[in-house]
Scaffold this motif. Structure first.
Motif, PDB file in Angstrom:
ATOM      1  N   ASN A  35       5.356 -13.746 -10.210  1.00  0.00           N
ATOM      2  CA  ASN A  35       5.888 -12.904  -9.375  1.00  0.00           C
ATOM      3  C   ASN A  35       5.573 -13.235  -7.765  1.00  0.00           C
ATOM      4  O   ASN A  35       6.622 -12.869  -7.091  1.00  0.00           O
ATOM      5  CB  ASN A  35       5.203 -11.446  -9.359  1.00  0.00           C
ATOM      6  CG  ASN A  35       5.548 -10.662 -10.797  1.00  0.00           C
ATOM      7  OD1 ASN A  35       6.605 -11.111 -11.333  1.00  0.00           O
ATOM      8  ND2 ASN A  35       4.872  -9.756 -11.391  1.00  0.00           N
ATOM      9  N   ASP A  36       4.534 -13.827  -7.459  1.00  0.00           N
ATOM     10  CA  ASP A  36       4.250 -14.393  -6.156  1.00  0.00           C
ATOM     11  C   ASP A  36       5.237 -15.491  -5.596  1.00  0.00           C
ATOM     12  O   ASP A  36       5.733 -15.448  -4.514  1.00  0.00           O
ATOM     13  CB  ASP A  36       2.865 -14.588  -6.035  1.00  0.00           C
ATOM     14  CG  ASP A  36       1.753 -13.352  -6.035  1.00  0.00           C
ATOM     15  OD1 ASP A  36       2.335 -12.435  -6.046  1.00  0.00           O
ATOM     16  OD2 ASP A  36       0.562 -13.647  -6.108  1.00  0.00           O
ATOM     17  N   VAL A  37       5.384 -16.325  -6.730  1.00  0.00           N
ATOM     18  CA  VAL A  37       6.343 -17.272  -6.302  1.00  0.00           C
ATOM     19  C   VAL A  37       7.856 -16.947  -6.247  1.00  0.00           C
ATOM     20  O   VAL A  37       8.669 -17.402  -5.289  1.00  0.00           O
ATOM     21  CB  VAL A  37       6.530 -18.726  -7.672  1.00  0.00           C
ATOM     22  CG1 VAL A  37       7.561 -19.650  -7.378  1.00  0.00           C
ATOM     23  CG2 VAL A  37       5.186 -19.166  -7.773  1.00  0.00           C
ATOM     24  N   LEU A  38       8.319 -15.980  -6.979  1.00  0.00           N
ATOM     25  CA  LEU A  38       9.707 -15.374  -6.747  1.00  0.00           C
ATOM     26  C   LEU A  38       9.669 -14.239  -6.044  1.00  0.00           C
ATOM     27  O   LEU A  38      10.699 -13.573  -5.760  1.00  0.00           O
ATOM     28  CB  LEU A  38       9.915 -14.937  -8.228  1.00  0.00           C
ATOM     29  CG  LEU A  38      10.038 -15.960  -9.120  1.00  0.00           C
ATOM     30  CD1 LEU A  38      10.377 -15.266 -10.701  1.00  0.00           C
ATOM     31  CD2 LEU A  38      10.973 -17.214  -9.137  1.00  0.00           C
ATOM     32  N   ALA A  39       8.616 -13.510  -5.186  1.00  0.00           N
ATOM     33  CA  ALA A  39       8.505 -12.686  -4.426  1.00  0.00           C
ATOM     34  C   ALA A  39       9.639 -12.995  -3.189  1.00  0.00           C
ATOM     35  O   ALA A  39      10.114 -13.933  -2.748  1.00  0.00           O
ATOM     36  CB  ALA A  39       7.287 -12.341  -3.762  1.00  0.00           C
ATOM     37  N   ILE A  87       2.264 -27.516 -16.479  1.00  0.00           N
ATOM     38  CA  ILE A  87       3.770 -27.732 -16.559  1.00  0.00           C
ATOM     39  C   ILE A  87       4.149 -27.113 -18.106  1.00  0.00           C
ATOM     40  O   ILE A  87       3.684 -27.977 -18.979  1.00  0.00           O
ATOM     41  CB  ILE A  87       4.440 -29.054 -16.423  1.00  0.00           C
ATOM     42  CG1 ILE A  87       3.934 -29.307 -15.007  1.00  0.00           C
ATOM     43  CG2 ILE A  87       5.777 -29.221 -16.517  1.00  0.00           C
ATOM     44  CD1 ILE A  87       4.106 -31.141 -14.761  1.00  0.00           C
ATOM     45  N   THR A  88       5.019 -26.085 -18.015  1.00  0.00           N
ATOM     46  CA  THR A  88       5.522 -25.542 -19.242  1.00  0.00           C
ATOM     47  C   THR A  88       7.203 -25.425 -19.159  1.00  0.00           C
ATOM     48  O   THR A  88       7.528 -25.196 -18.160  1.00  0.00           O
ATOM     49  CB  THR A  88       4.881 -24.282 -19.660  1.00  0.00           C
ATOM     50  OG1 THR A  88       5.300 -23.252 -18.473  1.00  0.00           O
ATOM     51  CG2 THR A  88       3.256 -24.229 -19.357  1.00  0.00           C
ATOM     52  N   GLU A 147      12.031 -22.584 -16.964  1.00  0.00           N
ATOM     53  CA  GLU A 147      13.326 -21.876 -16.982  1.00  0.00           C
ATOM     54  C   GLU A 147      13.587 -21.016 -15.804  1.00  0.00           C
ATOM     55  O   GLU A 147      14.837 -20.770 -15.903  1.00  0.00           O
ATOM     56  CB  GLU A 147      12.970 -21.086 -18.448  1.00  0.00           C
ATOM     57  CG  GLU A 147      13.059 -21.763 -19.683  1.00  0.00           C
ATOM     58  CD  GLU A 147      12.800 -20.760 -20.988  1.00  0.00           C
ATOM     59  OE1 GLU A 147      13.018 -19.515 -20.762  1.00  0.00           O
ATOM     60  OE2 GLU A 147      12.832 -21.070 -22.111  1.00  0.00           O
ATOM     61  N   THR A 148      12.804 -20.440 -15.333  1.00  0.00           N
ATOM     62  CA  THR A 148      12.731 -19.697 -14.224  1.00  0.00           C
ATOM     63  C   THR A 148      12.397 -20.113 -12.798  1.00  0.00           C
ATOM     64  O   THR A 148      12.996 -19.797 -11.725  1.00  0.00           O
ATOM     65  CB  THR A 148      12.001 -18.410 -14.232  1.00  0.00           C
ATOM     66  OG1 THR A 148      10.695 -18.705 -14.626  1.00  0.00           O
ATOM     67  CG2 THR A 148      12.650 -17.631 -15.474  1.00  0.00           C
ATOM     68  N   MET A 178       7.308 -23.887  -7.862  1.00  0.00           N
ATOM     69  CA  MET A 178       7.970 -23.256  -6.643  1.00  0.00           C
ATOM     70  C   MET A 178       9.364 -22.720  -7.064  1.00  0.00           C
ATOM     71  O   MET A 178       9.749 -22.806  -8.334  1.00  0.00           O
ATOM     72  CB  MET A 178       8.320 -24.417  -5.563  1.00  0.00           C
ATOM     73  CG  MET A 178       9.505 -25.299  -5.988  1.00  0.00           C
ATOM     74  SD  MET A 178       9.844 -26.468  -4.592  1.00  0.00           S
ATOM     75  CE  MET A 178       8.369 -27.653  -4.667  1.00  0.00           C
ATOM     76  N   ARG A 179       9.884 -21.757  -6.288  1.00  0.00           N
ATOM     77  CA  ARG A 179      10.976 -21.091  -6.665  1.00  0.00           C
ATOM     78  C   ARG A 179      12.309 -22.170  -6.780  1.00  0.00           C
ATOM     79  O   ARG A 179      12.316 -23.032  -6.067  1.00  0.00           O
ATOM     80  CB  ARG A 179      11.655 -20.055  -5.734  1.00  0.00           C
ATOM     81  CG  ARG A 179      11.854 -20.320  -4.481  1.00  0.00           C
ATOM     82  CD  ARG A 179      11.644 -19.175  -3.689  1.00  0.00           C
ATOM     83  NE  ARG A 179      12.279 -18.078  -4.027  1.00  0.00           N
ATOM     84  CZ  ARG A 179      12.118 -16.794  -3.651  1.00  0.00           C
ATOM     85  NH1 ARG A 179      11.159 -16.638  -2.779  1.00  0.00           N
ATOM     86  NH2 ARG A 179      12.641 -15.792  -4.121  1.00  0.00           N
ATOM     87  N   LYS A 180      13.290 -21.813  -7.520  1.00  0.00           N
ATOM     88  CA  LYS A 180      14.584 -22.498  -7.748  1.00  0.00           C
ATOM     89  C   LYS A 180      15.256 -22.562  -6.275  1.00  0.00           C
ATOM     90  O   LYS A 180      15.119 -21.396  -5.485  1.00  0.00           O
ATOM     91  CB  LYS A 180      15.545 -22.107  -8.819  1.00  0.00           C
ATOM     92  CG  LYS A 180      14.853 -22.843  -9.920  1.00  0.00           C
ATOM     93  CD  LYS A 180      15.975 -22.081 -11.416  1.00  0.00           C
ATOM     94  CE  LYS A 180      15.421 -22.727 -12.635  1.00  0.00           C
ATOM     95  NZ  LYS A 180      16.221 -22.398 -13.815  1.00  0.00           N
TER      96      LYS A 180
END
Length: 283
Positions: free
Chosen positions: A107-111, A125-126, A131-132, A246-248
Motif C-alpha cells: 500500500n505504501d509503494v502504491l500510495a 522478488i516474487t 504483477e502489480t 517500486m510502482r509501475k
C-alpha cells in the motif's frame, strides 16, 4: 552559461541525459526490462523529478538487520541502505529514508500521493509483486531458514520437526515469513510479534522456540547472541533473491537501479558489500 558548483553542473548534465534517454531511446529502456516497459508518450520522467527535487526518497522498514535498521536516533544502516545510497550517488542526489512496514509495504509503494520513490531492504522478488509493481534484478541471494536456541539445534532439522503443536514459531506480521509459516506449518503454534528485530531475543529467552527468518538475517543474530543457532542455514527451505520494489510507470528509474546493480556486480563493489556484512555472495 556558468554554474555555481560542480554538483549543480552534474545535475544539469544528468537531467539532459535522462530526457534524451527517456524521449529518444525507449528501446534502451525496454531492453532492460519486460517488453512492455517502453514509456508512454508524454509521460513524466521519474528520474527528472528526483534530480529536480535533489533527493531520492527511499522506503525501508528499518527492522531487518543487517539489511535495513533504524537506530533510536533516526539514523539508518545496512546492506540495503548502502545500495540505496549508491543509486542516489549515480543520480547525483541526496538520500532520504522513509519508514514503511511489512504489513503496509504494498500500500505504501502504491500510495497517492507518492511518499517514496522505491522501497529497499530485505524485499524478496516474487511473481505476485511483479504483477502489480516493478521489481529490480536481484542483488542478494535469499531463502527461508530458522533461528532457535543452541540447545534445540539438533531438535529442529526439517520442516516436519517444526510442524508440531508443541513448537512455538514466532514471525513478524504482514511479510513473507508469516505467509511461509501459515502455509507450511499448519500444526505448529504460530505467534505473531509486531517488532521483527525483537524476535531473536524472545526466542533466546524462551518466549518462542523458533523464528522463521532468512539466510541474510540469521547469521547476524547468531554472531550477536551466543544463545542462538541457525541449524539449517546451508539447507534453506526456499531459494530466491532480494531486489528493489517500486510502482509501475517508473521504468526510467528502474533502468538506473538495474544498471547500478549490474555495474556493482562487474566492478566488485557488490561482492565487497556482501563481505562487509558477512553475507554469501552468489553472483
Amino acid at each position: 552559461m556558468m554554474f555555481g558548483n560542480m554538483t549543480e553542473l552534474r545535475k544539469r548534465i544528468l537531467l539532459i541525459l535522462s530526457v534524451w534517454l527517456y524521449l529518444c531511446c525507449p528501446t534502451v529502456l525496454a531492453a532492460c526490462g519486460d517488453s512492455d516497459t517502453t514509456p508512454e508518450p508524454g509521460k513524466t520522467s521519474k528520474v527528472n523529478e528526483i534530480i529536480q527535487r535533489g533527493t531520492l526518497l527511499v522506503g525501508t522498514t528499518g527492522d531487518y538487520r543487517p539489511l535495513s535498521f533504524r537506530e533510536p536516533d533516526g539514523t539508518y544502516w545496512g546492506f540495503g541502505i548502502e545500495m540505496a545510497q549508491e543509486i542516489a550517488s549515480c543520480l547525483g542526489v541526496e538520500t532520504q529514508f522513509v519508514k514503511t512496514s511489512w504489513p503496509t509495504l504494498t500500500n505504501d509503494v502504491l500510495a497517492e500521493p507518492q511518499t517514496f520513490d522505491f522501497a529497499i531492504g530485505g524485499i524478496t522478488i516474487t511473481d505476485a509483486r511483479r504483477e502489480t509493481m516493478l521489481m529490480s534484478e536481484g542483488y542478494l541471494a535469499n531463502g527461508k531458514t530458522i533461528l532457535c536456541r543452541v540447545a534445540d539445534a539438533s531438535r529442529f532439522q526439517s520442516l516436519a520437526d517444526l510442524d508440531k503443536p508443541e513448537v512455538r514459531v514466532m514471525v513478524n506480521p504482514g511479510g513473507l515469513n508469516e505467509k511461509f509459516a501459515n502455509e507450511n506449518l499448519t500444526h505448529a503454534t504460530i505467534i505473531v510479534h509486531q517488532q521483527n528485530e525483537e524476535i531473536p531475543t524472545l526466542v533466546a529467552e524462551g518466549e518462542a522456540d523458533v523464528m522463521i527468518t532468512e539466510i541474510t538475517e540469521a547469521p547476524y543474530y547468531v554472531q550477536a547472541d551466543n544463545r542462538l543457532a541457525a541449524p539449517l542455514m546451508n539447507e534453506p527451505f526456499t531459494h530466491g533473491e532480494i531486489g528493489v520494489l517500486m510502482r509501475k510507470g517508473q521504468e526510467d528509474l528502474m533502468l538506473i537501479v538495474n544498471n547500478t546493480i549490474r555495474r556493482m556486480k562487474s566492478d566488485g563493489s557488490l561482492r565487497r558489500l556482501h563481505e562487509k556484512y558477512g553475507l554469501v555472495y552468489a553472483y
